[in-house]
Write an enzyme that holds these catalytic residues in place. Structure first.
Site, PDB file in Angstrom:
ATOM      1  N   LYS A   6      -0.973  -7.402  13.034  1.00  0.00           N
ATOM      2  CA  LYS A   6      -1.958  -6.465  12.502  1.00  0.00           C
ATOM      3  C   LYS A   6      -3.306  -6.804  13.123  1.00  0.00           C
ATOM      4  CE  LYS A   6      -3.657  -4.560   8.118  1.00  0.00           C
ATOM      5  NZ  LYS A   6      -3.565  -4.616   6.637  1.00  0.00           N
ATOM      6  N   GLU A   8      -3.837 -28.714  27.102  1.00  0.00           N
ATOM      7  CA  GLU A   8      -5.084 -29.173  26.490  1.00  0.00           C
ATOM      8  C   GLU A   8      -4.897 -30.430  25.643  1.00  0.00           C
ATOM      9  OE1 GLU A   8      -8.180 -28.090  26.989  1.00  0.00           O
ATOM     10  OE2 GLU A   8      -7.323 -26.778  28.524  1.00  0.00           O
ATOM     11  N   SER A  59       1.252  -7.470  -0.673  1.00  0.00           N
ATOM     12  CA  SER A  59       1.873  -8.411   0.264  1.00  0.00           C
ATOM     13  C   SER A  59       1.050  -9.661   0.545  1.00  0.00           C
ATOM     14  CB  SER A  59       2.224  -7.718   1.581  1.00  0.00           C
ATOM     15  OG  SER A  59       1.073  -7.424   2.337  1.00  0.00           O
ATOM     16  N   THR A 113       1.124  -4.169   4.260  1.00  0.00           N
ATOM     17  CA  THR A 113       0.853  -4.420   5.679  1.00  0.00           C
ATOM     18  C   THR A 113       0.251  -5.791   5.969  1.00  0.00           C
ATOM     19  OG1 THR A 113      -1.305  -3.336   5.499  1.00  0.00           O
ATOM     20  CG2 THR A 113       0.559  -1.964   6.181  1.00  0.00           C
ATOM     21  N   ASP A 114      -0.342  -6.438   4.965  1.00  0.00           N
ATOM     22  CA  ASP A 114      -1.043  -7.697   5.245  1.00  0.00           C
ATOM     23  C   ASP A 114      -0.133  -8.780   5.794  1.00  0.00           C
ATOM     24  OD1 ASP A 114      -3.391  -6.575   4.471  1.00  0.00           O
ATOM     25  OD2 ASP A 114      -3.586  -7.677   2.586  1.00  0.00           O
ATOM     26  N   TYR A 134      -8.080   0.725  -3.692  1.00  0.00           N
ATOM     27  CA  TYR A 134      -6.955   1.252  -4.443  1.00  0.00           C
ATOM     28  C   TYR A 134      -6.135   0.091  -5.013  1.00  0.00           C
ATOM     29  CZ  TYR A 134      -4.894   0.078   0.039  1.00  0.00           C
ATOM     30  OH  TYR A 134      -4.528  -0.594   1.182  1.00  0.00           O
ATOM     31  N   THR A 177       0.816  -1.214   0.000  1.00  0.00           N
ATOM     32  CA  THR A 177       0.000   0.000   0.000  1.00  0.00           C
ATOM     33  C   THR A 177       0.846   1.259   0.000  1.00  0.00           C
ATOM     34  OG1 THR A 177      -1.852  -1.090   1.101  1.00  0.00           O
ATOM     35  CG2 THR A 177      -1.735   1.292   1.324  1.00  0.00           C
TER      36      THR A 177
END
Length: 350
Positions: free
Chosen positions: A185, A307, A79, A112-113, A46, A32
């Site tokens: 994120k 667990e 990304s 950013t992903d 975008y 981005t």
């Protein structure tokens, strides 16, 4: 006379580059921060990865006041399209540059992903204590109040600072500094999306200066045992997501597709659905697939023998790593060993 002339030329070149300033290399990969929209108000819908490195740097002329900056376009992708091949290419280029005396730090512009994944991969394979800072933006370069320019400016300052030396790979956006191992994120669209839940930021950028208040205690970068210099591929490791009423289809499919490792993103403390999933993971382990129990929760330690009877099943637990980061560590671990005790040691070390 020729020696004097050469000396004068050398001094002129040094002055042109900015005497006393750190030498920072900016590696561009897309995202981005390099995106464009149809108008100045387009912040959704975008197109990412359209602006080249020269345009990115020229948009922030103030960079020349804080560092001697050079740029290089390593690749140009959104990304979400990041893969192992890109990681290996990027890591090798970073290590080559950091080995040079004329490079004091590196900034990587990134979508950013998957910043949190790329940063953690580099945190495990970079072979230097010099700063590596990954930066991105939540708004494209054409948007009103685009966050890319100030994020890039801060990242260059951070990468050239003495304070960042030895801190591992850093993620710096929105005036906040996070550790690669811990950052995630946590919002789809806001500028403050990158956080380290519970453990908190490493520090802040303020007044053109980094301020650190803590650092990660886990091994990284120059102290890591992982080396990708001679690797052309990484082992296939996949993630199976836990949910109510889940079945074994995904586990069986990944095993059939050749997975060498599976990270189970379990509910709660990495719980396994019985009788649907636990038997499938047991069968996979008997076929040599390494199983790591992680959690979809996002915070906290996955307790060994909590667990699930991990000793009995010969499973590994992810400690505090989220599933996507557990996958990265397991991939690199499998380049060294398939011994689950050794792999568990690595999860408690990194």
């Amino acid at each position: 006379m020729s020696v004097l002339f050469a000396l004068l030329v050398s001094l002129d070149a040094a002055n042109a580059r900015g005497p006393g300033l750190p030498n920072v290399m900016v590696l561009a990969t897309g995202g981005t921060i390099a995106g464009t929209g149809s108008s100045s108000t387009t912040v959704v819908g975008y197109t990412a990865a359209t602006v080249g490195i020269d345009t990115l740097l020229n948009a922030v002329p103030e960079l020349k006041t804080v560092a001697n900056v050079k740029g290089e376009q390593v690749f140009q992708i959104a990304s979400e399209n990041m893969n192992n091949d890109y990681w290996l290419k990027l890591a090798k280029r970073v290590n080559t540059l950091l080995a040079q005396d004329d490079v004091d730090g590196i900034v990587i512009t990134h979508g950013t992903d998957t910043i949190e994944e790329t940063s953690y991969f580099l945190d495990l394979v970079v072979k230097s204590k010099k700063p590596v800072v990954i930066v991105g933006a939540m708004r494209p370069s054409t948007a009103i109040s685009a966050d890319g320019p100030i994020n890039l400016f801060n990242a260059v300052i951070l990468a050239g600072s003495e304070e960042a030396v030895g801190k591992g790979v850093l993620v710096a956006l929105n005036d906040q500094i996070n550790a690669a191992r811990e950052v995630t994120k946590n919002n789809t669209s806001t500028a403050d999306t990158f956080r380290t839940p519970e453990l908190g930021f490493l520090g802040y950028m303020q007044g053109n200066k980094p301020y650190f208040y803590r650092q990660s205690t886990r091994r990284h970068t120059a102290d890591s045992e992982f080396d990708v210099s001679n690797l052309d591929t990484l082992p296939q490791v996949d993630i199976v997501y836990g949910y109510a009423n889940m079945n074994r289809v995904a586990v069986d499919a990944f095993v059939a597709a050749g997975a060498k490792g599976i990270v189970h993103a379990g509910v709660g403390d990495g719980s396994l659905a019985r009788p649907a999933v636990e038997p499938a993971l047991d069968e996979a382990r008997k076929k040599g697939v390494v199983i790591v129990r992680s959690s979809r929760v996002g915070n906290g330690i996955v307790a060994r023998n909590g667990e699930a009877k991990d000793d009995e099943h010969d499973f590994v637990v992810s400690d505090t790593l989220n599933p996507q980061k557990a996958r990265i560590l397991l991939m690199l671990a499998l380049t060294k060993t398939s011994d689950t005790k050794e792999i568990q040691r690595m999860f408690y070390t990194y």
